[in-house]
Structure formats: structure tokens, C-alpha cells
Design an enzyme around this catalytic site. Structure first.
Site, short mmCIF file in Angstrom:
data_model
loop_
_atom_site.label_atom_id
_atom_site.label_comp_id
_atom_site.label_asym_id
_atom_site.label_seq_id
_atom_site.Cartn_x
_atom_site.Cartn_y
_atom_site.Cartn_z
N CYS A 62 51.20 27.77 38.31
CA CYS A 62 52.32 28.72 38.34
C CYS A 62 53.63 28.10 38.80
O CYS A 62 54.69 28.69 38.64
CB CYS A 62 51.99 29.89 39.26
SG CYS A 62 50.84 31.00 38.49
N1 CO8 Z 1 40.06 48.68 36.40
C1 CO8 Z 1 39.59 49.61 37.31
N2 CO8 Z 1 39.23 49.30 38.57
C2 CO8 Z 1 39.34 48.00 38.92
C3 CO8 Z 1 39.79 46.98 38.05
C4 CO8 Z 1 40.15 47.38 36.73
N3 CO8 Z 1 40.60 46.51 35.82
N4 CO8 Z 1 39.78 45.81 38.70
C5 CO8 Z 1 39.34 46.06 39.94
N5 CO8 Z 1 39.05 47.38 40.08
C6 CO8 Z 1 38.53 48.06 41.27
C7 CO8 Z 1 37.67 47.16 42.14
O1 CO8 Z 1 36.31 47.21 41.78
C8 CO8 Z 1 37.88 47.75 43.52
O2 CO8 Z 1 37.03 48.86 43.68
P1 CO8 Z 1 36.36 49.16 45.13
O3 CO8 Z 1 37.51 49.39 46.07
O4 CO8 Z 1 35.53 50.36 44.85
O5 CO8 Z 1 35.58 47.92 45.46
C9 CO8 Z 1 39.29 48.29 43.46
O6 CO8 Z 1 39.62 48.45 42.08
C10 CO8 Z 1 40.29 47.34 44.11
O7 CO8 Z 1 40.01 46.00 43.63
P2 CO8 Z 1 40.79 44.74 44.13
O8 CO8 Z 1 40.83 44.77 45.63
O9 CO8 Z 1 40.26 43.53 43.44
O10 CO8 Z 1 42.20 45.07 43.51
P3 CO8 Z 1 43.62 44.64 44.02
O11 CO8 Z 1 44.32 45.84 44.52
O12 CO8 Z 1 43.57 43.44 44.90
O13 CO8 Z 1 44.31 44.19 42.66
C11 CO8 Z 1 44.86 42.11 41.58
C12 CO8 Z 1 43.76 43.12 41.92
C13 CO8 Z 1 45.85 42.83 40.68
C14 CO8 Z 1 44.25 40.94 40.84
C15 CO8 Z 1 45.56 41.64 42.88
O14 CO8 Z 1 44.60 41.24 43.83
C16 CO8 Z 1 46.51 40.50 42.65
O15 CO8 Z 1 47.38 40.51 41.81
N6 CO8 Z 1 46.41 39.46 43.48
C17 CO8 Z 1 47.30 38.33 43.40
C18 CO8 Z 1 46.82 37.47 42.37
C19 CO8 Z 1 47.80 36.45 41.90
O16 CO8 Z 1 48.98 36.52 42.02
N7 CO8 Z 1 47.25 35.47 41.33
C20 CO8 Z 1 48.03 34.46 40.77
C21 CO8 Z 1 47.18 33.84 39.82
S1 CO8 Z 1 48.05 33.19 38.54
C22 CO8 Z 1 48.38 31.54 38.82
O17 CO8 Z 1 48.45 31.06 39.89
C23 CO8 Z 1 48.52 30.71 37.63
C24 CO8 Z 1 47.21 30.14 37.23
C25 CO8 Z 1 47.37 29.40 35.97
C26 CO8 Z 1 47.56 30.28 34.77
C27 CO8 Z 1 46.29 30.81 34.24
C28 CO8 Z 1 46.43 31.29 32.83
C29 CO8 Z 1 45.18 31.93 32.29
#
Ligand code: CO8
Length: 374
Positions: A157
Site C-alpha cells: 500500500c
Molecule cells: N458481511 C456480513 N458480515 C460480515 C462480513 C461481511 N462481508 N465480514 C465480516 N462480517 C461479520 C463478522 O463475522 C463479525 O461478526 P461477529 O461480530 O458476529 O463475529 C462482524 O461482521 C464484524 O467483523 P470484523 O470485526 O471482521 O469486521 P470489522 O468491523 O473489523 O471490518 C474490515 C472488517 C472492513 C476488514 C476492517 O477490519 C478493516 O478495514 N480493517 C483494516 C484493514 C486494512 O486497512 N487493511 C489494509 C489492507 S490493504 C494493503 O495493505 C495492501 C495490500 C496489498 C494489496 C492487495 C491487493 C489484493
């Protein structure tokens, strides 16, 4: 005294195709239901976990993403495929990522009022390159008829900001006159569209910037690079294990760990404070506080991360004008996100206004530039 180094132009190219959350979720849920039906017995016996269902509302609330551009839409929504269908090109043809890069590069050259012969270094910087050699940057250099040298660099990133850092240092050192930095982010082939937690995160796009000495810059919107700052800290929380050794490992190239995967919660918790500290320290180098910054071109991974980071920096919620969001329509475009924000939101700044461009992500890696409008 040497002249200052500036960004004199920027470019953007987005694919013709996009996928809304709703379209993506319909396909994923149909795939998940089919998977659960096909593996009913194994799931009942506890040998396999059922695929959970996704939801468009969750995606928008948890990330701010509403849709994403994709280089090729065919295949992604096909529940028997769940990945883009990108035909292999001949060696004699321009490669996919070089073509994306060329579109953004031409736009940046035009905005910087430069011709290819004015450029002496090309850097292609992104999260993945589709091959190791010959470098994509050299292919782009050849296609544009640029003399000098070119190279690729990968910093996930932060590839774009780290490449701008390199460009700034080369122009400062006098080893380059005018550098073209291009970020063809072709992320969709590395997205696991079968994974409910990450199928919505990424989009494809290409961005570019021209960096040169203030002496030679003659475009309309010129930004002095006051300084650059980079930091990395090793983390396994964002990973992709596919690589050229995979073939020798005799592993399944389709396995989930070979694609993008992350511990999203941990990333959120660990990267936000790192970014706040990094930005505060960088601004302090110039005796600047957060309230001296007119525009925040922040990394575009998750709207809640951006809100948290800018709130911590400013002690208040920034306006969308101050800290623009582009991830709603572009999604996370790896290193290109903050450059898209710059491209779409810089022309209204006045002479002397300060802006902060910052990326944060896998590695972990954080890169920032303090910019001042000329
Ligand atoms: N639909 C419905 N429910 C969902 C979904 C979904 N799609 N996904 C998760 N849930 C549920 C989970 O099961 C969980 O349920 P429960 O509470 O019952 O266990 C609940 O929703 C909450 O889950 P999470 O805690 O996982 O959800 P978050 O609120 O944390 O959101 C995110 C998930 C959006 C992924 C968030 O954690 C996030 O954005 N984190 C930061 C990530 C980030 O910025 N990463 C950067 C990576 S990119 C990068 O560095 C570049 C890499 C190279 C490029 C790659 C290209 C492919």
C-alpha cells in the site's frame, strides 16, 4: 543553492467496469450457498466450516466502500469461477499492467506539460507486478520512447509514496531531472472472491505523478515537496504467499493463503496509532501542527480508519473537503488511493496551502509527503 523539488502533474485511469456491493454480495452468497450444499455432509461432520453469508449493508458500514472498478468484470461474478478472466497476452503485445500504467502516465505528462523526452526516470510502483522481468517500468519507458532508466518497486500500500520518496531524493541528488512515478494497481487477480471477510475490499486503477525541479516546472498546479518520511515494521497481519517459489513448493496456487488475506481488526488497531504518530512527527519537522494542514490526502482503505486517524490528529471530525474520501467508489486501490484523492482534490488549494499525502498498509509500511502549493 539547489532548487526545491515539486510534483508538477498527476494522472488517473480507471477501468470501464465497476461492481457494486449488491452485485458482489449476490454472487458471493450464491457461491456460498452452493458450497454449503455441495459440502453438506462434511460440514455436518465438522470437517469443513460452512461459508457465512455476506451483506452489502455490512460492507458499507464496516468499510465505507459502495463499489469498485475492475479491470475485467468477466468471471468475478460467475459462481463457478470467482476470479477475473484475463486472457494471457503474447510477449509481443503490451502487458495488461503496462497498458494501465500508460493511460495514467499520459494523463500525468499532459497535466505536467511534459513530453516523454523530458522524462529521464520511470518508476512503476505498486502492490504486485504481473511478472518479475523485464520490468514493467522498462516496458512503459519503451512504449513512451523515454531515454534514461526505469525500474519497478513493490511496497504494497505504500509503493506510491515510497516511490515519490525515491523520486524526490533522485531529483535532490541530481541523479534525475524529471521522474515519472506510475502505480498500476491491478488488485483483482489477488482478491479471494470466495472469502466473505475480504471479497469486497479492493478495486483496480492506475495513477501517476511527475516529479521535477521547481526550476523546470511550468504547469498550472505545482506542489513543492517540503519533505518525505517513511517507516516500516514487520507484521504478518496482511499477507499474500503466492510467489515464484510456489511452483517449487508443490502447493495449490488457489489456496486462500496464496491470495490477499488479513487480520482486519488487528490491522485497524495497530496501523491507526502508527499513522497518527508518523504524521505528527512529520509535520513537527516543519514546526507545523495538524491545524496548519489544509488538505489530507490519506490512504483509502477504510473510512473508519481515516475518521479515527484524522480525529486523533485534529481533535475534531474533518470535513470531506479537508480529508476527501474516494474509497466509496474506488474501494481500496492499494498504493493508488491517496494519489487518487490528490488527483481529484488539489486544484482548489491556494498558494502557500499545505497538504499531507500519506499511505499506510501491508508490511506494515507508512509513507508521507508534506506538500505546499506554489
Ligand atoms: N458481511 C456480513 N458480515 C460480515 C462480513 C461481511 N462481508 N465480514 C465480516 N462480517 C461479520 C463478522 O463475522 C463479525 O461478526 P461477529 O461480530 O458476529 O463475529 C462482524 O461482521 C464484524 O467483523 P470484523 O470485526 O471482521 O469486521 P470489522 O468491523 O473489523 O471490518 C474490515 C472488517 C472492513 C476488514 C476492517 O477490519 C478493516 O478495514 N480493517 C483494516 C484493514 C486494512 O486497512 N487493511 C489494509 C489492507 S490493504 C494493503 O495493505 C495492501 C495490500 C496489498 C494489496 C492487495 C491487493 C489484493
Amino acid at each position: 543553492m539547489t532548487s526545491s523539488v515539486v510534483i508538477s502533474g498527476s494522472g488517473l485511469w480507471k477501468p470501464d467496469h465497476s461492481i457494486s456491493n449488491e452485485e458482489l454480495v449476490i454472487a458471493y452468497n450464491a457461491y456460498a450457498e452452493q458450497f454449503n450444499q455441495q459440502h453438506k455432509l462434511a460440514i455436518e461432520q465438522g470437517e469443513l466450516k460452512p461459508k457465512p453469508l455476506s451483506s452489502a449493508e455490512f460492507i458499507e458500514k464496516a468499510s465505507g466502500i459502495k463499489s469498485r472498478y475492475v479491470y475485467v468484470k468477466d468471471g468475478i461474478l460467475d459462481i463457478d469461477r470467482m476470479r477475473p478472466s484475463i486472457p494471457e497476452r503474447l510477449d509481443e503485445e503490451i502487458s495488461d499492467q503496462a497498458e494501465m500504467a500508460l493511460h495514467a502516465a499520459r494523463d500525468a505528462l499532459k497535466s505536467a506539460n511534459k513530453r516523454p523526452e523530458d522524462i529521464d526516470v520511470v518508476i512503476v510502483a505498486c502492490a504486485y507486478t504481473q511478472r518479475s522481468y523485464p520490468a514493467l517500468a522498462i516496458e512503459v519507458q519503451g512504449a513512451l520512447g523515454i531515454k534514461g532508466f526505469a525500474f519497478d518497486m513493490l511496497v504494497a500500500c505504500s509503493a506510491a509514496t515510497f516511490a515519490l520518496h525515491r523520486a524526490y531524493e533522485m531529483v535532490t541528488a541530481g541523479t534525475a531531472k524529471t521522474v515519472l512515478v506510475i502505480n498500476p494497481e491491478l488488485t483483482s487477480p489477488q482478491v479471494n472472491y470466495c472469502d466473505r471477510d475480504s471479497h469486497f475490499i479492493f478495486g483496480d486503477v492506475a495513477t501517476a505523478m511527475v516529479i521535477e525541479s521547481a526550476d523546470t516546472a511550468d504547469s498550472e498546479h505545482v506542489f513543492e515537496i517540503m519533505s518525505t518520511k517513511a517507516v516500516t515494521q514487520y507484521s504478518n497481519n496482511i499477507r499474500s504467499n503466492f510467489g515464484y517459489v510456489s511452483r517449487a513448493n508443490d502447493v495449490d496456487p488457489f489456496a486462500a493463503d496464496k491470495l490477499f488475506h488479513q487480520e482486519g481488526r488487528k490491522v485497524f488497531k495497530e496501523v491507526c496509532p502508527m499513522a497518527v504518530e508518523h504524521i505528527s512527527e512529520h509535520l513537527a519537522r516543519h514546526q507545523l501542527g495538524s491545524n496548519d494542514v489544509s488538505r489530507w490526502w490519506l490512504h483509502q482503505a477504510n473510512i473508519n480508519m481515516n475518521t479515527l486517524i484524522s480525529r486523533k490528529l485534529l481533535d475534531r471530525q474533518p470535513t470531506l473537503e479537508e480529508a476527501p474520501i474516494v474509497l466509496d467508489t474506488f474501494a481500496n486501490t492499494a498504493s493508488a488511493g491517496s494519489i487518487i484523492a490528490f488527483y481529484l482534490h488539489h486544484k482548489d488549494l491556494q498558494s502557500g496551502d499545505v497538504g499531507l499525502l500519506c499511505s499506510f498498509g501491508a508490511g506494515y509500511s507508512i509513507g508521507s509527503l508534506v506538500l505546499k502549493k506554489r
